[in-house]
Scaffold this active site. Structure first.
Site, short mmCIF file in Angstrom:
data_model
loop_
_atom_site.label_atom_id
_atom_site.label_comp_id
_atom_site.label_asym_id
_atom_site.label_seq_id
_atom_site.Cartn_x
_atom_site.Cartn_y
_atom_site.Cartn_z
N ASN A 30 0.86 -1.19 0.00
CA ASN A 30 0.00 0.00 0.00
C ASN A 30 0.89 1.23 0.00
OD1 ASN A 30 -1.87 2.00 0.43
ND2 ASN A 30 -2.31 1.42 2.56
N TRP A 31 0.96 1.88 -1.14
CA TRP A 31 1.87 3.04 -1.27
C TRP A 31 1.30 4.29 -0.61
CZ3 TRP A 31 3.55 2.83 -7.18
CH2 TRP A 31 4.19 1.60 -7.42
N HIS B 86 -9.59 0.69 5.24
CA HIS B 86 -8.28 0.96 5.86
C HIS B 86 -8.49 1.91 7.03
CE1 HIS B 86 -4.18 2.31 6.48
NE2 HIS B 86 -3.79 1.26 5.78
N GLU C 54 -6.92 4.36 8.07
CA GLU C 54 -6.76 5.79 7.76
C GLU C 54 -8.04 6.35 7.13
OE1 GLU C 54 -3.08 5.46 5.58
OE2 GLU C 54 -2.08 4.86 7.43
N GLU D 299 -5.15 -5.36 10.64
CA GLU D 299 -4.14 -4.33 10.84
C GLU D 299 -4.39 -3.63 12.17
OE1 GLU D 299 -2.38 -2.94 6.90
OE2 GLU D 299 -4.24 -1.85 7.13
N GLY E 125 2.42 2.05 10.73
CA GLY E 125 3.30 3.20 10.56
C GLY E 125 4.01 3.61 11.84
N SER F 292 3.64 -2.36 10.22
CA SER F 292 5.10 -2.31 10.34
C SER F 292 5.78 -3.62 9.94
CB SER F 292 5.51 -1.88 11.75
OG SER F 292 5.01 -0.58 12.03
N GLY G 80 2.82 -1.13 4.29
CA GLY G 80 2.83 0.29 3.94
C GLY G 80 4.24 0.77 3.65
N GLY G 81 4.89 1.35 4.65
CA GLY G 81 6.18 2.01 4.47
C GLY G 81 7.21 1.17 3.72
#
Ligand code: PEP
Length: 251
Positions: free
Chosen positions: A9-10, A95, A97, A167, A173, A213, A234-235
């Site tokens: 997931n960018w 998600h 976010e 998640e 993150g 993470s 993600g990251g």
């Protein structure tokens, strides 16, 4: 069908040029041990990246979001049919976010799943508890409620097109990862909820990803758990070497 999946997931990162570079590097990977990879670039990159990876049947493209309505006067929204027309095959729904920053409640999430299914897009449905709920020991009840309110209106056949991503919000993150045991325990719990609400076969064949993470250094231990079918990353998915290592972390 239950598969080993590495999804990247960018989020709102990369411009088109750096996104093409990243997707090109991942598209060249030929030694990964996931069954398949899913890249979730920003909406503006979907068509370009879907077309540059279209020859690769082990690499799929997902949108990060979709509109809850079919079409019309919704300035700035991107509909399921628009996503489908880019060549993307999957979409993220729920998600944390989107839930927290854009106030997406359960009715909206359900409407998004309907829109996605109307266009034959597969849904990666994200859920997971915040830190205070984990600390209070209520994480299983919390996640069970998210399943009930977000997914359990679906039919058994609909689950052919659902991937679940657990998640925990406290791990997204933050650099804090759920331990392999914590991940396994929640994944087993989710699978049991699927068994109780639907049946054992559906529970055994639904892919459940862990997100929070994931890094090259912890992916193998997490993906090695019996009920963990891969990761939503993600990251670490923004770096081709890191994400490549994660894609090779399945046994
Ligand atoms: C995510 O965005 O879904 C995620 C898990 O991010 P990170 O890997 O950076 O924690």
């Amino acid at each position: 069908m239950r598969k080993k999946i590495a999804a990247g997931n960018w989020k709102m990162n990369t411009d088109l040029s750096s996104g093409i570079d990243l997707a090109t590097a991942i598209n060249k990977l030929d030694d990964f041990t996931a069954d398949f990879i899913i890249l979730c670039p920003p909406a503006t990159h979907l068509q370009t990246i879907a077309s540059l990876t279209s020859n690769n049947d082990r690499l799929h493209i997902a949108a990060q979001n979709l509109a809850a309505t079919e079409k019309g006067a919704y300035t700035g929204e991107v509909s399921a049919s628009m996503i489908k027309s880019t060549g993307a095959s999957h979409v993220l729904v729920g998600h944390s976010e989107r839930r927290a920053l854009f106030n997406e409640g359960e009715d909206v999430l359900k409407a998004k799943i309907t829109q996605a299914f109307n266009q034959q897009l597969k849904v990666i449905f994200c859920l997971g508890e915040p830190l205070d709920i984990r600390e209070a020991g209520s994480h299983e009840v919390y996640v069970q409620t998210q399943l009930q309110n977000g997914l359990f209106h679906l039919t058994e056949n609909d689950f052919d097109n659902i991937i679940i991503a657990y998640e925990p919000i406290w791990a997204i993150g933050t650099g804090v990862t759920a331990s392999p045991e914590q991940a396994e325990s929640m994944h087993a719990f989710i699978r049991n909820c699927l068994k109780e609400h639907y049946n054992a076969e559906l529970a055994a064949t639904t892919s459940i990803l862990y997100g929070g993470s994931v890094q090259p250094g912890n992916a193998q231990a997490i993906f090695g758990q019996a009920n963990v079918d891969g990761g939503l990353v993600g990251g670490a998915s923004l770096d081709a070497d890191s994400f490549s290592a994660i894609c090779r972390s399945f046994s």
